[in-house]
Motif scaffolding. Structure first.
Motif, PDB file in Angstrom:
ATOM      1  N   VAL A  32       1.466  16.837   6.405  1.00 44.43           N
ATOM      2  CA  VAL A  32       1.827  16.208   5.136  1.00 44.43           C
ATOM      3  C   VAL A  32       1.075  16.912   4.012  1.00 44.43           C
ATOM      4  CG1 VAL A  32       1.723  14.104   3.765  1.00 44.43           C
ATOM      5  CG2 VAL A  32       2.305  13.981   6.195  1.00 44.43           C
ATOM      6  N   PHE A  46       5.463   5.209  -3.106  1.00 41.80           N
ATOM      7  CA  PHE A  46       5.998   5.913  -1.958  1.00 41.80           C
ATOM      8  C   PHE A  46       5.522   5.226  -0.699  1.00 41.80           C
ATOM      9  CE2 PHE A  46       1.830   7.477  -2.559  1.00 41.80           C
ATOM     10  CZ  PHE A  46       1.322   7.620  -1.291  1.00 41.80           C
ATOM     11  N   ASP A  47       6.194   5.475   0.327  1.00 40.29           N
ATOM     12  CA  ASP A  47       5.760   5.023   1.635  1.00 40.29           C
ATOM     13  C   ASP A  47       6.288   6.037   2.627  1.00 40.29           C
ATOM     14  OD1 ASP A  47       4.696   3.508   3.623  1.00 40.29           O
ATOM     15  OD2 ASP A  47       5.422   1.620   2.790  1.00 40.29           O
ATOM     16  N   ILE A  48       5.446   6.819   3.093  1.00 41.96           N
ATOM     17  CA  ILE A  48       5.869   7.929   3.934  1.00 41.96           C
ATOM     18  C   ILE A  48       5.560   7.580   5.381  1.00 41.96           C
ATOM     19  CG2 ILE A  48       5.651  10.380   4.407  1.00 41.96           C
ATOM     20  CD1 ILE A  48       4.551  10.708   1.568  1.00 41.96           C
ATOM     21  N   ASP A  49       6.572   7.207   6.086  1.00 45.33           N
ATOM     22  CA  ASP A  49       6.409   6.964   7.513  1.00 45.33           C
ATOM     23  C   ASP A  49       7.120   8.095   8.218  1.00 45.33           C
ATOM     24  OD1 ASP A  49       6.322   6.111  10.100  1.00 45.33           O
ATOM     25  OD2 ASP A  49       6.591   4.002   9.583  1.00 45.33           O
ATOM     26  N   VAL A  50       6.388   9.111   8.444  1.00 41.66           N
ATOM     27  CA  VAL A  50       6.996  10.339   8.945  1.00 41.66           C
ATOM     28  C   VAL A  50       7.278  10.242  10.433  1.00 41.66           C
ATOM     29  CG1 VAL A  50       6.802  12.849   8.915  1.00 41.66           C
ATOM     30  CG2 VAL A  50       5.684  11.512   7.169  1.00 41.66           C
ATOM     31  N   SER A  51       6.749   9.190  11.015  1.00 37.52           N
ATOM     32  CA  SER A  51       6.861   9.095  12.464  1.00 37.52           C
ATOM     33  C   SER A  51       8.314   9.008  12.890  1.00 37.52           C
ATOM     34  CB  SER A  51       6.100   7.884  12.968  1.00 37.52           C
ATOM     35  OG  SER A  51       6.564   6.718  12.351  1.00 37.52           O
ATOM     36  N   SER A  57       4.676   0.343  -5.789  1.00 35.58           N
ATOM     37  CA  SER A  57       4.411   1.251  -4.691  1.00 35.58           C
ATOM     38  C   SER A  57       5.263   2.486  -4.892  1.00 35.58           C
ATOM     39  CB  SER A  57       4.761   0.591  -3.361  1.00 35.58           C
ATOM     40  OG  SER A  57       4.430   1.436  -2.291  1.00 35.58           O
ATOM     41  N   GLY A  82       0.815  -1.198   0.000  1.00 40.27           N
ATOM     42  CA  GLY A  82       0.000   0.000   0.000  1.00 40.27           C
ATOM     43  C   GLY A  82       0.851   1.250   0.000  1.00 40.27           C
ATOM     44  N   ASN A  83       0.408   2.189  -0.770  1.00 43.99           N
ATOM     45  CA  ASN A  83       1.075   3.480  -0.727  1.00 43.99           C
ATOM     46  C   ASN A  83       0.554   4.218   0.483  1.00 43.99           C
ATOM     47  OD1 ASN A  83       2.580   3.452  -3.262  1.00 43.99           O
ATOM     48  ND2 ASN A  83       0.547   3.190  -4.130  1.00 43.99           N
ATOM     49  N   SER A  84       1.401   4.419   1.419  1.00 45.28           N
ATOM     50  CA  SER A  84       0.859   4.870   2.685  1.00 45.28           C
ATOM     51  C   SER A  84       1.575   6.088   3.233  1.00 45.28           C
ATOM     52  CB  SER A  84       0.938   3.741   3.719  1.00 45.28           C
ATOM     53  OG  SER A  84       2.255   3.286   3.857  1.00 45.28           O
ATOM     54  N   ILE A  85       0.808   6.858   3.911  1.00 47.83           N
ATOM     55  CA  ILE A  85       1.328   7.921   4.764  1.00 47.83           C
ATOM     56  C   ILE A  85       1.060   7.404   6.158  1.00 47.83           C
ATOM     57  CG2 ILE A  85       1.156  10.338   5.399  1.00 47.83           C
ATOM     58  CD1 ILE A  85      -0.094  10.841   2.642  1.00 47.83           C
ATOM     59  N   SER A  86       2.056   6.832   6.766  1.00 49.60           N
ATOM     60  CA  SER A  86       1.790   5.891   7.842  1.00 49.60           C
ATOM     61  C   SER A  86       2.411   6.281   9.174  1.00 49.60           C
ATOM     62  CB  SER A  86       2.332   4.513   7.456  1.00 49.60           C
ATOM     63  OG  SER A  86       3.744   4.579   7.392  1.00 49.60           O
ATOM     64  N   THR A  87       2.049   5.505  10.151  1.00 49.36           N
ATOM     65  CA  THR A  87       2.712   5.549  11.457  1.00 49.36           C
ATOM     66  C   THR A  87       3.065   4.124  11.871  1.00 49.36           C
ATOM     67  OG1 THR A  87       0.547   5.494  12.524  1.00 49.36           O
ATOM     68  CG2 THR A  87       1.575   7.642  12.285  1.00 49.36           C
ATOM     69  N   TYR A  88       3.607   3.388  10.923  1.00 49.99           N
ATOM     70  CA  TYR A  88       3.967   2.009  11.244  1.00 49.99           C
ATOM     71  C   TYR A  88       5.003   1.941  12.367  1.00 49.99           C
ATOM     72  CZ  TYR A  88       1.602   0.627   6.975  1.00 49.99           C
ATOM     73  OH  TYR A  88       0.674   0.418   6.004  1.00 49.99           O
ATOM     74  N   LEU A 132      -3.747   4.940  -2.007  1.00 53.11           N
ATOM     75  CA  LEU A 132      -3.229   5.829  -0.963  1.00 53.11           C
ATOM     76  C   LEU A 132      -3.963   5.511   0.329  1.00 53.11           C
ATOM     77  CD1 LEU A 132      -1.493   8.322  -0.090  1.00 53.11           C
ATOM     78  CD2 LEU A 132      -3.539   9.680  -0.464  1.00 53.11           C
ATOM     79  N   ASN A 181       2.265  11.482  12.915  1.00 48.07           N
ATOM     80  CA  ASN A 181       2.473  11.809  11.518  1.00 48.07           C
ATOM     81  C   ASN A 181       1.631  13.044  11.244  1.00 48.07           C
ATOM     82  OD1 ASN A 181       2.047  11.949   8.682  1.00 48.07           O
ATOM     83  ND2 ASN A 181       2.652   9.812   8.492  1.00 48.07           N
TER      84      ASN A 181
END
Lengths: 322, 60
Positions: A34, B55-60, B53, A17-23, A56, A31
């Motif tokens: 953005v 992008f993968d934005i893990d900004v944390s 994929s 998944g294209n993610s804006i994440s907090t994994y 997304l 996060n």
């Protein structure tokens, strides 16, 4: 800032998944801020990927606490670990779902009862015996509550914080869903175009993978779906000790008998969105699966659905009483 | 492409067949741009071909 990029996928591979994440919620469960704008993402035409994960998603949910407030030691007073101006409250260790998610810098969400609808950033969390025989966790938040939660009444959740995201002016083609998933605070999805999408826009608050994750102050405005399934808004549903129903935001706490009614959705604006055509041109997923229109089944406080236009596709499921 | 840290900018790049595919499992993970723990990062006007994929934005 992710702006003006183009991605062209030419193979039908199961995508991550294209993610804006907090994994990385063990170390950094937040996060914020953005800006995702004017990007274009193509997947293969008639993509038959059996696992076409999100085009997304704001992802990486979970949660570390859900339950009532045990005590509110201060409001507006100097808070532990924050310097001036913060506030503190105590929650029960027995209702802690997990410490694997760092509570510090997670979001604290007042889900129901006095003070409901407020959220704060947690600046410190530590076990305490301040209440004597009741093991508690002392949380300090960054700003005092405007309306103080009330001990024994207000229900709060602690989950990774995903907030202040702008997803505007993008174009997705032959993809899947574009969604908020889990906590979303102050998110705008506007002027996006989705074409031949297996799913559309989703507003997806709930208790995804545990924890209470609200979608508050989310605006979905002037988006266009073309030959795509429409948008959906409903809480996620998971098994185990934490689950909610599809409609009412009923949330079971980790302890037996802890049944709370919470609003996962507050201040949701779905305005001036357009839907054209039906999703019937996909060889695998489209046939017999026409455009869903708008499927709005979640309920909450202050949900506005306005100016939705359908051209050549059914209206979907939009219940009255919103 | 992994971006980690603060104040990183990637602009006007053409990336072809980027990413690392993991053939094992039902979910192959292919990430072309992975932003991890970044603050004030900018990714702008890039063109990426083949990847799944983007992008993968893990900004944390």
């Amino acid at each position: 800032m992710y702006e003006g990029n183009t991605a062209v996928c030419t193979v039908e591979m199961p995508p991550h998944g294209n993610s804006i994440s907090t994994y990385d919620h063990a170390e950094g469960p937040w996060n914020e801020f953005v800006f995702f704008a004017r990007n274009t993402a193509y997947r293969p035409q008639n993509n038959n990927n059996p696992h076409p994960t999100e085009s997304l998603t704001t992802d990486g949910g979970y949660g570390s606490y859900f339950g009532k407030v045990l005590a509110v030691p201060s409001k507006g007073a100097r808070a532990y670990g924050t310097g001036e101006g913060g506030s503190t409250l105590l929650i029960a260790q027995s209702d802690v779902i997990t410490w694997s998610i760092n509570m510090t810098r997670s979001g604290l969400f007042v889900m129901s009862g006095p003070g409901a609808g407020q959220w704060r950033r947690i600046v410190s969390a530590r076990n305490t015996t301040a209440l004597g025989s009741v093991p508690a966790v002392l949380l300090a938040v960054d700003e005092p509550f405007d309306v103080s939660p009330v001990a024994g009444v207000s229900v709060v959740g602690v989950s990774p914080l995903r907030a202040h995201q702008l997803i505007v002016g993008n174009r997705w083609v032959w993809g899947t869903e574009v969604q908020t998933y889990g906590t979303a605070i102050g998110v705008v999805m506007a002027d996006n175009t989705l074409e031949h999408m297996r799913w559309g826009l989703k507003i997806y608050g709930g208790d995804y993978q545990g924890g209470a994750q609200p979608n508050w102050h989310v605006e979905v405005t002037k988006n266009t779906h073309i030959n795509s399934r429409g948008f959906a808004m409903y809480p996620s549903k998971v098994g185990g000790s934490l689950q909610c129903d599809e409609c009412g935001g009923v949330h079971f706490g980790p302890g037996a008998g802890n049944l709370y009614y919470v609003d996962y959705y507050r201040g949701i604006y779905l305005r001036d969105n357009d839907f054209f055509g039906v999703f019937d041109d996909h060889p695998t997923f489209g046939y017999g699966n026409p455009c869903a229109g708008a499927n709005v089944t979640g309920v909450g406080a202050g949900v506005v659905l306005q100016g939705t236009r359908f051209t050549g596709c059914p209206e979907g499921n939009i219940p009255g009483g919103l | 492409m992994i971006i980690e840290g603060s104040h990183t900018s990637v602009e006007d790049c053409f990336v072809e067949q980027a990413g690392v595919a993991d053939p094992a499992g039902s979910f192959q993970q292919v990430t072309t741009i992975y932003v991890h723990r970044a603050q004030d990062a900018i990714l702008r006007n890039n063109y990426i071909l083949w990847n799944v994929s983007i992008f993968d934005i893990d900004v944390s």
